[in-house]
Design a protein around this motif. Structure first.
Motif, PDB file in Angstrom:
ATOM      1  N   PHE B 132       0.657  -1.282   0.248  1.00  0.00           N
ATOM      2  CA  PHE B 132       0.030  -0.132  -0.026  1.00  0.00           C
ATOM      3  C   PHE B 132       0.917   1.156  -0.146  1.00  0.00           C
ATOM      4  O   PHE B 132       1.711   1.551   0.729  1.00  0.00           O
ATOM      5  CB  PHE B 132      -1.012   0.011   1.262  1.00  0.00           C
ATOM      6  CG  PHE B 132      -1.915   1.080   1.380  1.00  0.00           C
ATOM      7  CD1 PHE B 132      -2.944   1.296   0.512  1.00  0.00           C
ATOM      8  CD2 PHE B 132      -1.563   2.227   2.063  1.00  0.00           C
ATOM      9  CE1 PHE B 132      -4.017   1.954   0.612  1.00  0.00           C
ATOM     10  CE2 PHE B 132      -2.458   3.136   2.198  1.00  0.00           C
ATOM     11  CZ  PHE B 132      -3.816   3.207   1.380  1.00  0.00           C
ATOM     12  N   MET B 133       0.828   1.958  -1.189  1.00  0.00           N
ATOM     13  CA  MET B 133       1.843   3.199  -1.204  1.00  0.00           C
ATOM     14  C   MET B 133       3.139   3.031  -1.114  1.00  0.00           C
ATOM     15  O   MET B 133       3.856   3.647  -0.480  1.00  0.00           O
ATOM     16  CB  MET B 133       1.049   4.416  -0.316  1.00  0.00           C
ATOM     17  CG  MET B 133      -0.120   4.923  -0.541  1.00  0.00           C
ATOM     18  SD  MET B 133      -0.667   6.307   0.040  1.00  0.00           S
ATOM     19  CE  MET B 133       0.068   7.531  -0.810  1.00  0.00           C
ATOM     20  N   GLY B 134       3.668   1.941  -1.388  1.00  0.00           N
ATOM     21  CA  GLY B 134       4.879   1.597  -1.202  1.00  0.00           C
ATOM     22  C   GLY B 134       5.475   1.176   0.111  1.00  0.00           C
ATOM     23  O   GLY B 134       6.738   1.011   0.212  1.00  0.00           O
ATOM     24  N   SER B 135       4.503   0.980   1.001  1.00  0.00           N
ATOM     25  CA  SER B 135       5.032   0.698   2.236  1.00  0.00           C
ATOM     26  C   SER B 135       5.125  -0.699   2.422  1.00  0.00           C
ATOM     27  O   SER B 135       4.784  -1.647   1.485  1.00  0.00           O
ATOM     28  CB  SER B 135       3.861   1.406   3.349  1.00  0.00           C
ATOM     29  OG  SER B 135       2.703   0.304   3.216  1.00  0.00           O
ATOM     30  N   GLU B 136       5.242  -1.002   3.721  1.00  0.00           N
ATOM     31  CA  GLU B 136       5.333  -2.663   4.046  1.00  0.00           C
ATOM     32  C   GLU B 136       3.902  -3.110   4.327  1.00  0.00           C
ATOM     33  O   GLU B 136       3.900  -4.512   4.547  1.00  0.00           O
ATOM     34  CB  GLU B 136       6.329  -2.776   5.266  1.00  0.00           C
ATOM     35  CG  GLU B 136       7.700  -2.499   5.061  1.00  0.00           C
ATOM     36  CD  GLU B 136       8.202  -3.217   3.501  1.00  0.00           C
ATOM     37  OE1 GLU B 136       7.908  -4.401   3.286  1.00  0.00           O
ATOM     38  OE2 GLU B 136       8.956  -2.164   2.795  1.00  0.00           O
ATOM     39  N   PHE B 137       2.929  -2.229   4.468  1.00  0.00           N
ATOM     40  CA  PHE B 137       1.715  -2.694   4.593  1.00  0.00           C
ATOM     41  C   PHE B 137       1.131  -3.140   3.057  1.00  0.00           C
ATOM     42  O   PHE B 137       1.014  -2.416   2.176  1.00  0.00           O
ATOM     43  CB  PHE B 137       0.634  -1.601   5.246  1.00  0.00           C
ATOM     44  CG  PHE B 137       0.828  -1.481   6.917  1.00  0.00           C
ATOM     45  CD1 PHE B 137       0.285  -2.205   7.718  1.00  0.00           C
ATOM     46  CD2 PHE B 137       1.877  -0.667   7.200  1.00  0.00           C
ATOM     47  CE1 PHE B 137       0.457  -2.011   8.972  1.00  0.00           C
ATOM     48  CE2 PHE B 137       2.020  -0.649   8.652  1.00  0.00           C
ATOM     49  CZ  PHE B 137       1.526  -1.330   9.418  1.00  0.00           C
ATOM     50  N   ALA B 138       0.598  -4.287   3.230  1.00  0.00           N
ATOM     51  CA  ALA B 138      -0.324  -4.819   2.121  1.00  0.00           C
ATOM     52  C   ALA B 138      -1.502  -4.150   2.189  1.00  0.00           C
ATOM     53  O   ALA B 138      -2.051  -3.829   3.239  1.00  0.00           O
ATOM     54  CB  ALA B 138      -0.440  -6.442   1.808  1.00  0.00           C
ATOM     55  N   TYR B 139      -2.425  -3.769   1.056  1.00  0.00           N
ATOM     56  CA  TYR B 139      -3.572  -3.371   0.988  1.00  0.00           C
ATOM     57  C   TYR B 139      -4.582  -4.303   1.735  1.00  0.00           C
ATOM     58  O   TYR B 139      -5.346  -4.022   2.764  1.00  0.00           O
ATOM     59  CB  TYR B 139      -4.388  -3.413  -0.443  1.00  0.00           C
ATOM     60  CG  TYR B 139      -5.808  -2.925  -0.271  1.00  0.00           C
ATOM     61  CD1 TYR B 139      -6.339  -1.918   0.165  1.00  0.00           C
ATOM     62  CD2 TYR B 139      -6.714  -3.910  -1.022  1.00  0.00           C
ATOM     63  CE1 TYR B 139      -7.520  -1.509  -0.001  1.00  0.00           C
ATOM     64  CE2 TYR B 139      -8.182  -3.625  -1.103  1.00  0.00           C
ATOM     65  CZ  TYR B 139      -8.602  -2.381  -0.373  1.00  0.00           C
ATOM     66  OH  TYR B 139      -9.745  -2.041  -0.581  1.00  0.00           O
ATOM     67  N   GLU B 140      -4.459  -5.529   1.912  1.00  0.00           N
ATOM     68  CA  GLU B 140      -5.277  -6.688   2.449  1.00  0.00           C
ATOM     69  C   GLU B 140      -4.827  -6.426   4.228  1.00  0.00           C
ATOM     70  O   GLU B 140      -5.680  -7.019   4.773  1.00  0.00           O
ATOM     71  CB  GLU B 140      -4.800  -8.140   2.113  1.00  0.00           C
ATOM     72  CG  GLU B 140      -3.513  -8.705   2.324  1.00  0.00           C
ATOM     73  CD  GLU B 140      -3.453  -9.946   1.716  1.00  0.00           C
ATOM     74  OE1 GLU B 140      -4.139 -10.886   2.283  1.00  0.00           O
ATOM     75  OE2 GLU B 140      -2.635 -10.366   1.090  1.00  0.00           O
ATOM     76  N   ASP B 141      -3.790  -5.895   4.552  1.00  0.00           N
ATOM     77  CA  ASP B 141      -3.306  -5.790   5.901  1.00  0.00           C
ATOM     78  C   ASP B 141      -4.237  -4.643   6.426  1.00  0.00           C
ATOM     79  O   ASP B 141      -4.246  -4.623   7.789  1.00  0.00           O
ATOM     80  CB  ASP B 141      -1.855  -5.384   6.178  1.00  0.00           C
ATOM     81  CG  ASP B 141      -0.904  -6.494   5.527  1.00  0.00           C
ATOM     82  OD1 ASP B 141      -1.564  -7.500   5.258  1.00  0.00           O
ATOM     83  OD2 ASP B 141       0.064  -6.240   5.380  1.00  0.00           O
ATOM     84  N   LEU B 142      -4.708  -3.732   5.701  1.00  0.00           N
ATOM     85  CA  LEU B 142      -5.590  -2.564   6.143  1.00  0.00           C
ATOM     86  C   LEU B 142      -6.909  -2.539   6.075  1.00  0.00           C
ATOM     87  O   LEU B 142      -7.601  -1.785   6.519  1.00  0.00           O
ATOM     88  CB  LEU B 142      -4.939  -1.242   5.560  1.00  0.00           C
ATOM     89  CG  LEU B 142      -3.533  -1.126   5.680  1.00  0.00           C
ATOM     90  CD1 LEU B 142      -2.977   0.137   4.590  1.00  0.00           C
ATOM     91  CD2 LEU B 142      -3.331  -0.565   7.065  1.00  0.00           C
ATOM     92  N   THR B 143      -7.593  -3.715   5.401  1.00  0.00           N
ATOM     93  CA  THR B 143      -8.788  -3.835   5.364  1.00  0.00           C
ATOM     94  C   THR B 143      -9.529  -4.180   6.247  1.00  0.00           C
ATOM     95  O   THR B 143      -8.912  -4.962   7.298  1.00  0.00           O
ATOM     96  CB  THR B 143      -9.412  -4.694   4.032  1.00  0.00           C
ATOM     97  OG1 THR B 143      -8.566  -5.977   4.211  1.00  0.00           O
ATOM     98  CG2 THR B 143      -8.775  -3.883   2.882  1.00  0.00           C
ATOM     99  N   SER B 144     -10.834  -3.904   6.620  1.00  0.00           N
ATOM    100  CA  SER B 144     -11.594  -4.266   7.848  1.00  0.00           C
ATOM    101  C   SER B 144     -11.401  -5.699   8.087  1.00  0.00           C
ATOM    102  O   SER B 144     -11.546  -6.670   7.038  1.00  0.00           O
ATOM    103  CB  SER B 144     -13.055  -3.742   7.856  1.00  0.00           C
ATOM    104  OG  SER B 144     -13.501  -4.745   6.805  1.00  0.00           O
TER     105      SER B 144
END
Lengths: 781, 265
Positions: B132-144
């Motif tokens: 997600f935005m080049g970070s170490e978080f994947a989009y799936e880590d941030l979804t509810s």
């Protein structure tokens, strides 16, 4: 002191033997600490500027060791539903390769397209079971013409495709991590081939190359070392006709190798592809000391001396020369410490230590063994000494032709030295029997070369890569790079941005251009990055604050000079067209391209120092500045001639050969030492004129010299059979140089002495201790 | 597949036998699921939320890059939550807004408004596993978090700091997930996440997420001020710093549609 050493050896041979066996076992125990490092990075010292650039490149972006599957249908193209399904499956399985971080293939390529206001991002081949033959023409068109895939993942003709697995080894246990990856990859290859008999699969990439270093080294030690032993045994039995002597020599050699490698383990050395040839080299060098001792020993025996007296006499005569030659050989190998490449320093240090160990063993264990073993000699008057007499007569008679003739030969060989070109192509480090070489050659012929150059272009500000001026420069540069004759492929961010711009305008080809505003470019990238899957992100070409991008160029097979020239052209392009951006250029092939030259420069210092030291030692040992100076010529000429001859054999000089001059210097000087010391002894102690002294020198050491030289040549010729070119070339050129040195010492040095040393007779010197190097022996009385 | 079938073969009789002899016996799978349900249940009723999120990205050299994002979320009882992210920093993407409707078990609906193009684009992609935005978080880590997104297996109890935690393994249902499993530490007193270990597709530890500085809102909802993701492979890390949490701000479905995207900035 020295008398006492071999006195003990002769009086208490069993004790000496037991003591040495215990010491050798203690030393050998250190071998358990020896590990083999196969990472190509071991060739570079920490301060190597190209390595430093490459490591900082890897820190800015992502690390990029890789393994490559090259898929080649035996007939036709890869574009059939069945073959694409196979590639799809292989791609999917590649995520299971240990330490893999990224997998790129034509099936998981992230294909973007537009449908009204939708941006669709999906795998190029999402579900292979739904593909039919009717889909193939359109798919072929898309894949083969995509600038990111063409000549990178697919051949322009569509007949060869690549699955590239990016691997990031944690480096915690380097000995196991690489092989772990390779065994998984090989298992996948076997499965792939059994499921797809209509296709071939080759393995390439840096991980495979690293593994090939290890496997070549292992293969060499399994084949070359036994072969060497065979050669040594045969040569000794043939030339010296003694079984016991041969056995004793073999034991000395084994002790030398075991304790050297063991001590290397104790002192924290690790093994690398070049340094693993240390045992092979030591095997050859350790023979020489024993041959000299044996020759004199047998001479004395044949002339009726009792065994013990014969041994004492031989040790007394040979102690100084073999001590001196061991020291000079060690100095020659120590000169490798000036090498820019750590494996060669290690090789030099290991061999230097081993040579001194061999010396110690030759004056202790060797005589002890000879005392214990039954020795039989047939009283014979050797025809060889007749041969030597004939030979010396020939040299003396033809001296007026030989001197100018040999000078001409030397000069005419030396003039070819500068014609050698500098080249380190790590693919060609392996000969064509090595599967990695075959795979990489196949890839070069069908898709792209292995030469890659990475260019990081820094905008100097956060988010600066989105600036239209920057993108324009990047696009111009990528376009220019694509037109270079050696270019196979250019991977650049502007291709992605242009495609996105087109996608954002309903796939209208007119919009396959760079966006006009910085914000637009940034927002496209944001959108794109949000829709990429794990492992296929842009972090391999964008840095964390989007201030730099990395362009990766893949090129045809280039020599070191061509690469360096291309590198200069890259810098020049930026100087001419975009001087406002800082660039960093690096890559493993570029590291190898520079190392040959760096190594030659650093080795020149090492060789010069070694030469000065060795000449000074000779001067001291021969107690004569004059002889020290005369010895310079026959010591220097062979290496120069060897390199001249190399122009006709190979013509390419690299990392491996840059150390040869230093290491041969120490070996060939031995011949000169033995010859000059006998010559001088005859001149000064026996009051002979130069002709007689030459004759005397030939008669006393001629035979030992050509035997040891032939053993050395045979030994290094065995090393020349290595499938690892660095070791093979090193072996071949060393063998050539030693052979030339023998020729020079036999045909050039004597006429030179007779020419320069014109004083008819020395005043009879009463100071008999002056000839410290060589004491009177009975054999020429 | 084979393994699973075998497991069930002996598991079923075992369960039957166990339930016959004991009044209540829970399998590890059931317990894992129960903990997940309890976690979800304990946080129910937050209705809507806004917060400021700052991402601090660091590479292995310690170089930093900062992203600022405003987050708005709407609780949905029968479906996944809706969320709207508005990017404020870097300046190049200021005003870009991202709308997503999370759906357990299928691809999320995603739209992005690009102010430079003045258009809303729907992103049709199954990919949730990318950074997600080049970070170490994947989009799936941030979804509810939704119960149906994983299957579960309770592993053990373990102390986590001053608390006692359940350690539960979660297996993503989505075949396009970048993970084979996550190991989650949830405290027993307040059902707060303490740590998550992420295992990549070849089942080796890839990342660890740690939560810190929890605060309670509306007397019920615990939210961390800090989430730290460490990538063990690349040695890169990303901090998420949360500020200005607000609940019950009166957001409705009308604030989460294509038109609201354009108004968002």
């Amino acid at each position: 002191m020295r008398e006492r050493i071999y006195d003990i050896a002769l009086k208490h041979p069993i004790w000496i033997l037991l003591a040495s066996i215990i010491l050798v076992i203690l030393a050998t125990a250190g071998a358990k600490n020896l590990v083999f490092k196969s990472d190509y990075r071991v060739f570079f010292s920490e301060e190597n500027p190209q390595l430093t650039s490459f490591e900082s490149m890897q820190k800015i972006y992502s690390k990029s060791d890789n393994a490559v599957f090259i898929i080649a249908p035996k007939e036709g193209v890869v574009f059939t539903p069945k073959r694409l399904a196979a590639i799809h499956k292989l791609t999917h399985e590649s995520w299971q390769v240990p330490y893999s971080t990224r997998v790129d293939s034509i099936t998981n390529f992230q294909y973007t397209r537009a449908e009204e206001d939708d941006l669709i991002v999906e795998d190029m081949v999402f579900d292979p079971t739904r593909l039919t033959s009717a889909d193939m023409p359109a798919l072929t068109e898309l894949i083969v013409n995509d600038p990111l895939m063409r000549s990178k993942l697919i051949s322009p003709e569509g007949h060869v495709s690549v699955v590239n697995v990016t691997i990031q080894l944690p480096g915690i246990n380097p000995v196991e991590e690489g092989p772990e990856v390779v065994s998984k990859i090989r298992e996948m290859k076997t499965n792939f081939l059994s499921e797809n008999p209509d296709m071939d699969l080759y393995l390439s990439g840096m991980i495979i190359m690293n593994n090939s270093f290890a496997e070549s080294a292992q293969y060499d030690s399994e084949t070359l070392i036994p072969l060497m032993f065979g050669v040594v045994v045969l040569a000794m039995i043939f030339f010296l006709r003694t079984f016991s002597g041969t056995l004793a020599t073999i034991i000395v050699i084994i002790f030398t190798i075991f304790s050297t490698m063991g001590l290397a383990g104790w002192t924290g050395f690790y093994l690398t592809a070049p340094s693993i040839s240390a045992p092979t080299i030591l095997l050859t060098l350790a023979v020489a000391d024993c041959v000299h001792i044996l020759t004199t020993f047998f001479y004395e025996l044949r002339h009726g001396a009792e065994k013990r007296a014969a041994l004492i006499s031989s040790l007394r005569i040979n102690f100084n020369p073999i001590f001196l030659t061991s020291i000079t050989t060690a100095i020659g190998f120590l000169s490798m410490n000036f090498s820019d490449s750590p494996p060669f320093r290690d090789l030099g240090n290991m061999v230097a230590a081993g040579v001194m160990i061999a010396f110690l063993l030759s004056i202790t264990v060797f005589p002890a063994l000879l005392m214990l073993l039954p020795i039989k000699v047939k009283p014979q008057n050797t025809e060889n000494s007749d041969l030597m007499d004939k030979f010396s007569a020939f040299v003396i008679n033809k001296r007026n032709i030989l001197l100018p003739g040999m000078t001409l030969v030397i000069l005419s060989m030396v003039v070819f030295v500068p014609l050698n070109t500098l080249n380190d192509d790590f693919v060609k480090y392996f000969d064509k029997t090595v599967p990695f070489r075959q795979a990489t050659d196949f890839m070069q012929d069908n898709i792209s070369g292995m030469t890659s150059i990475e260019i990081s272009i820094k905008s100097g500000e956060s988010g600066g890569i989105n600036e239209p001026a920057y993108l324009k420069a990047l696009d111009n540069f990528s376009g220019w790079l694509r037109t270079q004759p050696e270019t196979d492929h250019v991977s650049t961010l502007t291709d992605i941005i242009k495609r996105l711009n087109k996608n954002m305008h309903a796939d209208n080809p007119a919009f396959y251009t760079l966006p006009e505003s910085r914000e637009l470019a940034a927002q496209y990238l944001l959108l794109y990055e949000m829709s990429l899957p794990y492992g296929l992100d842009l972090n391999n070409q964008l840095n964390v604050d989007k201030s730099s991008t990395r362009v990766i160029g893949t090129f045809k097979n280039l020599t070191s000079n061509e690469q360096i020239e291309l590198e200069e052209r890259l810098y020049q392009w930026f100087a001419d067209n975009a001087p406002q951006y800082n660039i960093l250029v690096a890559s493993p092939p570029l590291m190898f391209a520079h190392i040959g030259q760096r190594n030659i420069h650093s080795m020149l210092i090492g060789i010069t120092l070694a030469l000065i030291l060795i000449s000074a030692l000779l001067g001291i040992a021969l107690r004569s500045v004059r002889y020290g100076l005369i010895s310079l010529l026959p010591n220097l000429a062979p290496a120069a001639m060897g390199f001249g001859l190399w122009y006709f054999i190979d013509g390419q000089v690299g990392l491996a050969l840059s150390v040869v001059a230093g290491m041969t210097l120490g070996i060939i000087v031995d011949d000169t030492v033995h010859f000059l010391s006998k010559y001088r002894y005859a001149r000064e102690q026996k009051n002979k004129n130069s002709h007689e002294a030459v004759q005397y020198a030939f008669a006393s050491v001629g035979r030992a010299l050509w035997i040891t030289s032939l053993v050395l040549v045979a030994g290094f010729m065995v090393l020349a059979q290595s499938s690892f070119k660095i070791n093979a070339d090193m072996g071949l050129l060393t063998a050539i140089t030693i052979l030339i040195a023998l020729v020079v010492d036999f045909l050039f040095l004597p006429p030179l002495l007779m020419k320069l040393d014109t004083t008819p007779r020395y005043e009879n010197q009463t100071d008999s201790t002056k000839g410290a190097l060589h004491e009177p022996s009975s054999k020429n009385n | 597949m084979n393994l699973q079938a075998k497991t069930i073969n002996w598991l079923l009789p075992a369960i039957l036998l166990a339930s016959a002899s004991f009044s209540y016996a829970e399998t590890a799978e059931e317990k894992g699921l129960a903990i997940a349900k309890q976690t979800k249940q304990s946080d129910i009723g937050w209705t809507d939320m806004t917060a400021q999120m700052q991402m601090v990205l660091r590479n292995s050299e310690g170089q930093e890059s900062i992203r600022d994002i405003r987050m708005q979320s709407l609780e949905k009882k029968d479906d996944g939550d809706k969320s709207l992210s508005i990017f404020d920093r870097p300046l190049d993407v200021k005003g870009t807004a991202f709308l997503s409707f999370s759906h357990p078990g299928e691809a999320d609906d995603q739209w992005l408004y690009l102010p430079a193009l003045k258009r809303v684009k729907r992103i049709a992609s199954r990919n949730k596993s990318g950074p997600f935005m080049g970070s170490e978080f994947a989009y799936e880590d941030l979804t509810s978090f939704e119960i149906e997104k994983y299957t579960y297996k309770y592993l053990r109890d373990e102390s986590c700091g001053t608390e006692q935690c359940y350690v539960v393994e979660q297996y993503p249902v989505d075949e396009y997930s970048g993970y084979t499993r996550r190991v989650v530490w949830i405290d027993q007193s307040e059902n707060r996440l303490h740590k998550i270990d992420f295992y990549d597709r070849k089942n080796s530890l890839l990342k660890t997420l740690t939560y810190a500085a929890y605060q309670q809102y509306l007397g019920k909802h615990w939210r961390p001020d800090m989430m730290k993701m460490d990538n063990h492979l690349t040695k890169k890390n990303t901090d998420l710093i949360w500020t200005d949490y607000q609940f019950n701000t009166g957001l409705s479905d009308a604030d989460f549609n294509r038109n609201s995207l354009k108004r968002a900035h």
